[in-house]
Design a protein around this motif. Structure first.
Motif, mmCIF file in Angstrom:
data_model
loop_
_atom_site.group_PDB
_atom_site.id
_atom_site.type_symbol
_atom_site.label_atom_id
_atom_site.label_comp_id
_atom_site.label_asym_id
_atom_site.label_seq_id
_atom_site.Cartn_x
_atom_site.Cartn_y
_atom_site.Cartn_z
ATOM 1 N N TYR A 1 -58.795 63.031 -45.990
ATOM 2 C CA TYR A 1 -58.505 64.314 -45.367
ATOM 3 C C TYR A 1 -59.546 64.640 -44.292
ATOM 4 N N PHE A 2 -60.826 64.387 -44.619
ATOM 5 C CA PHE A 2 -61.875 64.668 -43.630
ATOM 6 C C PHE A 2 -61.774 63.735 -42.429
ATOM 7 N N ILE A 3 -61.460 62.472 -42.699
ATOM 8 C CA ILE A 3 -61.315 61.523 -41.581
ATOM 9 C C ILE A 3 -60.180 61.975 -40.669
ATOM 10 N N VAL A 4 -59.056 62.349 -41.289
ATOM 11 C CA VAL A 4 -57.883 62.786 -40.530
ATOM 12 C C VAL A 4 -58.232 64.014 -39.696
ATOM 13 N N ASN A 5 -58.945 64.940 -40.319
ATOM 14 C CA ASN A 5 -59.327 66.170 -39.627
ATOM 15 C C ASN A 5 -60.195 65.868 -38.421
ATOM 16 N N LYS A 6 -61.086 64.900 -38.603
ATOM 17 C CA LYS A 6 -61.989 64.515 -37.522
ATOM 18 C C LYS A 6 -61.200 63.860 -36.403
ATOM 19 N N LEU A 7 -60.251 62.998 -36.781
ATOM 20 C CA LEU A 7 -59.510 62.244 -35.770
ATOM 21 C C LEU A 7 -58.564 63.121 -34.966
ATOM 22 N N MET A 8 -58.067 64.199 -35.582
ATOM 23 C CA MET A 8 -57.060 64.974 -34.856
ATOM 24 C C MET A 8 -57.658 66.074 -33.989
ATOM 25 N N SER A 9 -58.981 66.288 -34.102
ATOM 26 C CA SER A 9 -59.548 67.337 -33.265
ATOM 27 C C SER A 9 -60.280 66.725 -32.087
ATOM 28 N N GLY A 10 -59.821 67.063 -30.896
ATOM 29 C CA GLY A 10 -60.485 66.565 -29.688
ATOM 30 C C GLY A 10 -61.486 67.602 -29.211
ATOM 31 N N SER A 11 -62.098 67.350 -28.060
ATOM 32 C CA SER A 11 -63.051 68.335 -27.560
ATOM 33 C C SER A 11 -62.317 69.428 -26.783
ATOM 34 N N THR A 12 -63.005 70.527 -26.574
ATOM 35 C CA THR A 12 -62.411 71.633 -25.822
ATOM 36 C C THR A 12 -63.192 71.840 -24.529
ATOM 37 N N LEU A 13 -62.598 72.620 -23.656
ATOM 38 C CA LEU A 13 -63.161 72.811 -22.324
ATOM 39 C C LEU A 13 -64.557 73.417 -22.370
ATOM 40 N N GLY A 14 -64.804 74.265 -23.373
ATOM 41 C CA GLY A 14 -66.114 74.902 -23.513
ATOM 42 C C GLY A 14 -67.243 73.880 -23.654
ATOM 43 N N ASP A 15 -66.893 72.679 -24.190
ATOM 44 C CA ASP A 15 -67.921 71.645 -24.370
ATOM 45 C C ASP A 15 -68.347 71.010 -23.056
ATOM 46 N N ILE A 16 -67.464 71.057 -22.066
ATOM 47 C CA ILE A 16 -67.756 70.249 -20.862
ATOM 48 C C ILE A 16 -67.987 71.076 -19.592
ATOM 49 N N VAL A 17 -67.703 72.374 -19.629
ATOM 50 C CA VAL A 17 -67.946 73.187 -18.424
ATOM 51 C C VAL A 17 -68.643 74.498 -18.770
ATOM 52 N N ASP A 18 -69.303 75.073 -17.768
ATOM 53 C CA ASP A 18 -69.842 76.435 -17.905
ATOM 54 C C ASP A 18 -68.843 77.387 -17.266
ATOM 55 N N ILE A 19 -68.533 78.476 -17.979
ATOM 56 C CA ILE A 19 -67.521 79.401 -17.474
ATOM 57 C C ILE A 19 -68.176 80.705 -17.035
ATOM 58 N N GLU A 20 -67.858 81.111 -15.818
ATOM 59 C CA GLU A 20 -68.389 82.394 -15.319
ATOM 60 C C GLU A 20 -67.242 83.240 -14.829
ATOM 61 N N HIS A 21 -67.352 84.534 -15.029
ATOM 62 C CA HIS A 21 -66.353 85.444 -14.485
ATOM 63 C C HIS A 21 -66.704 85.710 -13.037
ATOM 64 N N SER A 22 -65.670 85.822 -12.182
ATOM 65 C CA SER A 22 -65.933 86.073 -10.771
ATOM 66 C C SER A 22 -64.813 86.948 -10.220
ATOM 67 N N GLU A 23 -65.167 87.880 -9.355
ATOM 68 C CA GLU A 23 -64.152 88.787 -8.804
ATOM 69 C C GLU A 23 -63.246 88.038 -7.822
ATOM 70 N N VAL A 24 -61.992 88.497 -7.738
ATOM 71 C CA VAL A 24 -61.118 87.936 -6.704
ATOM 72 C C VAL A 24 -61.248 88.813 -5.463
ATOM 73 N N SER A 25 -61.171 88.197 -4.292
ATOM 74 C CA SER A 25 -61.317 88.975 -3.062
ATOM 75 C C SER A 25 -60.409 88.400 -1.977
ATOM 76 N N PHE A 26 -60.162 89.217 -0.958
ATOM 77 C CA PHE A 26 -59.349 88.755 0.167
ATOM 78 C C PHE A 26 -60.185 88.680 1.428
ATOM 79 N N ASP A 27 -59.977 87.609 2.178
ATOM 80 C CA ASP A 27 -60.563 87.533 3.511
ATOM 81 C C ASP A 27 -59.369 87.398 4.444
#
Lengths: 296, 61
Positions: free
Chosen positions: A144-170
């Motif tokens: 069960y533990f092996i299966v659980n380990k095998l079926m979970s991949g990584s998520t985006l939080g592991d590989i990128v830094d996320i910042e909030h940013s305002e949208v604007s028009f030019d």
């Protein structure tokens, strides 16, 4: 009843349970209720049966029985086709589609989980026959533990830094930070976008990640997951209101522009960091021969 | 060959800026132009892009 009845029964039960555990219906709402689930539970039961029967067959010197497993393989490839076809058909009716890469990822997961079931049943039946029930239970828990380990991949939080940013028009150009998203002509639309739009900047943590998040399928997956979790301010016939992700060619950052109905920055960042990294989008430029030479 | 993007309509307040090609809508004022563009956007299921202050196009993506 013979000496194999209980081991096989035990293997089938453990295998089917493993399939039930792996069949989680979460925010993706897939598979949907009952009917979709029954298909996969039934297939999981068949897989468990095949895995359990293989061991006694070998013990009885019925080596040809192993060819049954090849039938199982082609059967489960069919599962992958079935999932791919269904999801592709439905994707056309999504406000924010999943995209082909995401669909392929889901289809692969469904196929591979059946193999995990076969594996679980096989080793539990084997350990029941070789040793006894108690050891088989321990083996089932380890599986069960092996299966659980095998079926979970990584998520985006592991590989990128996320910042909030305002949208604007030019002028008519819509920007998230300094990343150009699209040209919106109508002032009315621009107002709507400023009111409902949200921007995020994802900065890759390593060079490898650059190509992964640049993948169009991975980007579509982010948009789809965010739209599912936070709602989307969009309808058919309003093509201007479309969530988009564009890339900064200089440093590989991506600008995520979304139109959520729930404008909660914290929640949006959590959702983005929980987006699965798609198997098919992962690239490892650092593993190439050229960069290995450089490193040595 | 399949076209992925196409200009469905051009809306302008300056008729000198455009010639034939797609359907052209010539408007008197900027407000009128925006109104026509908004309607066409909904009708044609395209996005209106501003090329300049007096020239809008509706593009099917």
């Amino acid at each position: 009843m013979n000496e194999y009845t209980y081991p096989i029964l035990f293997g089938v039960i453990v295998g089917t349970l493993a399939r039930i555990i792996m069949l989680k219906t979460d925010y993706r709402q897939y598979p949907t209720y009952l009917h979709g689930k029954i298909i996969h539970l039934a297939l999981g039961f068949i897989a468990a049966g095949l895995g359990s029967v293989a061991v006694p067959a070998i013990m009885e010197k019925e080596f040809t029985a192993i060819t049954f497993l090849t039938i199982a393989a082609s059967q489960f490839r069919e599962v992958r086709n079935m999932e791919r076809n269904t999801l592709t058909e439905m994707d056309g009716y999504e406000l924010v589609p999943r995209g082909k890469t995401y669909i392929e990822g889901v289809a692969i997961a469904f196929e591979s989980r059946n193999y995990l079931v076969i594996f679980t049943s096989l080793i539990t039946t084997l350990s029941y026959l070789v040793w006894n029930l108690y050891i088989a239970i321990v083996v089932a828990i380890i599986a069960y533990f092996i299966v659980n380990k095998l079926m979970s991949g990584s998520t985006l939080g592991d590989i990128v830094d996320i910042e909030h940013s305002e949208v604007s028009f030019d002028g008519a150009g819509l920007y998230v930070d300094n990343i150009y998203i699209m040209n919106i002509g109508l002032p009315a639309r621009q107002e709507e976008i400023l009111k409902y739009g949200m921007g995020f900047i994802l900065t890759p943590k390593s060079f490898d990640v650059r190509s992964t998040i640049a993948n169009l399928g991975q980007r579509q997956a982010i948009l789809h997951d965010v739209s599912v979790s936070l709602g989307v301010f969009r309808d058919s016939g309003t093509p201007a209101l479309v969530p988009l992700i564009k890339r900064d060619l200089d440093d590989g950052r991506i600008g995520v522009f979304i139109l959520p109905q729930d404008k909660n920055v914290e929640k949006a960042m959590k959702v983005i960091s929980a987006v699965p990294v798609l198997e098919n989008a992962i690239r490892m430029p650092s593993e190439s021969k050229a960069s290995n030479k450089e490193g040595s | 060959m399949q076209l992925e993007k196409a200009i469905l309509a051009t809306i302008t307040t300056n008729a000198k800026k455009v010639t034939a090609g797609s359907s052209i809508f010539i408007c008197e004022t900027k407000e009128e132009m925006e109104k026509v563009a908004a309607n066409l956007e909904a009708i044609l299921d395209g996005i209106s892009h501003a090329l300049s202050d007096e020239l809008y196009i509706i593009v099917k993506h």
